[in-house]
Design an enzyme around this catalytic site. Sequence first.
Site, PDB file in Angstrom:
ATOM      1  N   GLY A 220      -4.948   7.001  -4.959  1.00 39.50           N
ATOM      2  CA  GLY A 220      -3.680   7.086  -4.244  1.00 39.50           C
ATOM      3  C   GLY A 220      -3.873   7.695  -2.879  1.00 39.50           C
ATOM      4  O   GLY A 220      -5.004   7.900  -2.420  1.00 39.50           O
ATOM      5  N   ASP A 221      -2.738   7.990  -2.239  1.00 40.73           N
ATOM      6  CA  ASP A 221      -2.739   8.494  -0.865  1.00 40.73           C
ATOM      7  C   ASP A 221      -2.086   9.874  -0.885  1.00 40.73           C
ATOM      8  O   ASP A 221      -0.907  10.001  -1.220  1.00 40.73           O
ATOM      9  CB  ASP A 221      -1.925   7.511  -0.009  1.00 40.73           C
ATOM     10  CG  ASP A 221      -1.800   7.960   1.429  1.00 40.73           C
ATOM     11  OD1 ASP A 221      -2.259   9.084   1.768  1.00 40.73           O
ATOM     12  OD2 ASP A 221      -1.251   7.185   2.233  1.00 40.73           O
ATOM     13  N   PHE A 222      -2.862  10.906  -0.526  1.00 42.39           N
ATOM     14  CA  PHE A 222      -2.298  12.264  -0.630  1.00 42.39           C
ATOM     15  C   PHE A 222      -1.186  12.542   0.378  1.00 42.39           C
ATOM     16  O   PHE A 222      -0.528  13.564   0.298  1.00 42.39           O
ATOM     17  CB  PHE A 222      -3.367  13.351  -0.670  1.00 42.39           C
ATOM     18  CG  PHE A 222      -4.458  13.348   0.382  1.00 42.39           C
ATOM     19  CD1 PHE A 222      -4.182  13.117   1.715  1.00 42.39           C
ATOM     20  CD2 PHE A 222      -5.777  13.643   0.005  1.00 42.39           C
ATOM     21  CE1 PHE A 222      -5.189  13.152   2.665  1.00 42.39           C
ATOM     22  CE2 PHE A 222      -6.799  13.678   0.962  1.00 42.39           C
ATOM     23  CZ  PHE A 222      -6.496  13.425   2.294  1.00 42.39           C
ATOM     24  N   HIS A 239      -9.562  20.602   6.489  1.00 38.40           N
ATOM     25  CA  HIS A 239     -10.155  20.717   7.833  1.00 38.40           C
ATOM     26  C   HIS A 239     -10.297  19.370   8.545  1.00 38.40           C
ATOM     27  O   HIS A 239     -10.595  19.334   9.734  1.00 38.40           O
ATOM     28  CB  HIS A 239     -11.499  21.478   7.790  1.00 38.40           C
ATOM     29  CG  HIS A 239     -12.664  20.654   7.305  1.00 38.40           C
ATOM     30  ND1 HIS A 239     -13.968  20.967   7.597  1.00 38.40           N
ATOM     31  CD2 HIS A 239     -12.724  19.531   6.543  1.00 38.40           C
ATOM     32  CE1 HIS A 239     -14.779  20.072   7.050  1.00 38.40           C
ATOM     33  NE2 HIS A 239     -14.043  19.197   6.401  1.00 38.40           N
TER      34      HIS A 239
HETATM   35  C1  SAM Z   1     -14.648  15.363   3.623  1.00 42.90           C
HETATM   36  S1  SAM Z   1     -14.348  14.491   2.134  1.00 42.90           S
HETATM   37  C2  SAM Z   1     -14.355  15.807   0.939  1.00 42.90           C
HETATM   38  C3  SAM Z   1     -14.689  15.314  -0.407  1.00 42.90           C
HETATM   39  C4  SAM Z   1     -14.831  16.405  -1.490  1.00 42.90           C
HETATM   40  N1  SAM Z   1     -13.608  17.153  -1.696  1.00 42.90           N
HETATM   41  C5  SAM Z   1     -16.003  17.333  -1.199  1.00 42.90           C
HETATM   42  O1  SAM Z   1     -15.797  18.516  -0.999  1.00 42.90           O
HETATM   43  O2  SAM Z   1     -17.144  16.825  -1.139  1.00 42.90           O
HETATM   44  C6  SAM Z   1     -12.631  14.030   2.273  1.00 42.90           C
HETATM   45  C7  SAM Z   1     -12.127  13.220   1.104  1.00 42.90           C
HETATM   46  O3  SAM Z   1     -10.735  12.910   1.322  1.00 42.90           O
HETATM   47  C8  SAM Z   1     -10.492  11.589   0.876  1.00 42.90           C
HETATM   48  N2  SAM Z   1      -9.283  11.059   1.528  1.00 42.90           N
HETATM   49  C9  SAM Z   1      -9.134  10.763   2.844  1.00 42.90           C
HETATM   50  N3  SAM Z   1      -7.892  10.316   3.079  1.00 42.90           N
HETATM   51  C10 SAM Z   1      -7.241  10.319   1.869  1.00 42.90           C
HETATM   52  C11 SAM Z   1      -5.918   9.968   1.463  1.00 42.90           C
HETATM   53  N4  SAM Z   1      -5.028   9.535   2.358  1.00 42.90           N
HETATM   54  N5  SAM Z   1      -5.583  10.115   0.168  1.00 42.90           N
HETATM   55  C12 SAM Z   1      -6.490  10.573  -0.738  1.00 42.90           C
HETATM   56  N6  SAM Z   1      -7.767  10.914  -0.415  1.00 42.90           N
HETATM   57  C13 SAM Z   1      -8.131  10.788   0.872  1.00 42.90           C
HETATM   58  C14 SAM Z   1     -11.758  10.860   1.282  1.00 42.90           C
HETATM   59  O4  SAM Z   1     -11.905   9.636   0.585  1.00 42.90           O
HETATM   60  C15 SAM Z   1     -12.834  11.889   0.950  1.00 42.90           C
HETATM   61  O5  SAM Z   1     -13.289  11.739  -0.368  1.00 42.90           O
END
Ligand code: SAM
Length: 329
Positions: A220-222, A239
Amino acid sequence: MPMPSQQIMRLGLGFAVSQAMRVVIELRVPDLLTAGERAVDDLAAATRTNADALYRVMRLLAAEGVFREVSPRHFELTELGAALRSDRPGPGDFVRMINSEAYLAFEQLLYSVRTGKPAFDKLFGSPRFDWLSKHPEQADLFQRAMVALSQGSNEAVAEAYDFSPFTRVVDVGGGHGQLLSAILSRNPHLSGVLFDLPSGVAAARQGAGGDLPRTEFIAGDFFESVPRGDVYVIKKVVHDWDDERAAAILRNCRRAMQPDGKVLVAETLVPPGDEPNQIKGIDVVMLAITGGLERTEEHYASLFAAAGLRLEQVIQTQGPISILEASPA
Ligand SMILES: C[S@@+](CC[C@H](N)C(=O)[O-])C[C@H]1O[C@@H](n2cnc3c(N)ncnc32)[C@H](O)[C@@H]1O
């Protein structure tokens, strides 16, 4: 103490050391030195490079402690240099990643300072993560660099927090699932939810980040909503976003959580004062490349407040990452 002009020149030449490291990593010079010292002519033959040019680059890096010139034009690896070997993700992947297209965008940092916008988007025509999705080789290097950067962080977060009062942990933007895996393996009473975009969930489901027992995978989309749970972990996600977007993600956690639930934001904090800390460098890189930002504890407290949450405590883990625990305000 060197004169100010000498110190300034040394700071200004930081790019030369950075690119020189990238070059020796690309050429796998640290790998070639694993078995012991070698002559630069020999290294040049093995890497098909110009021996005199390679010598000058290695001499610069020897002055920074990466190699040791044991006799004229013969080098061995130091402890620092050994960290640049390519056999597993390590800091060398970060050096290569940051000195490629990110480096080109960084030349236009002034644009980012004038506008507050990432120079990357202007130079490459699309945001960093869209660009990476169309360049699989660079995306792969980016992933290796992220794995290297977060080494030890997942275990450190899982160790540092007492999950015993909870039943269902939701990892928001959980990526490949390393953190959730570390939490679930230490807390057999917990069930988990791995929540991410469809691509993240697919990789986690295939075990990219380790075993995920008792886990529901939800794509989904957060920015729209997050699944229900009683403790939310959200590591190295906030961040990536400016205050407005970051508050929107936290507000969705606030909406979905139980009244006695907690939100745990795991991030590296910018320390107060002038002390050197690499997070200050990462922060400016994010300004120019992704548009994200690193924050102080006070900044996170006001972000939580904007999302209807209250910062309860900051737990410094054994790793280079803190846990900011928040409750409904
Ligand atoms: C920098 S990564 C961090 C991943 C993990 N939490 C870690 O610490 O390794 C950011 C994560 O946010 C997810 N993400 C980005 N936009 C998103 C959205 N709109 N909805 C859900 N997840 C999203 C990405 O797919 C990615 O897995």
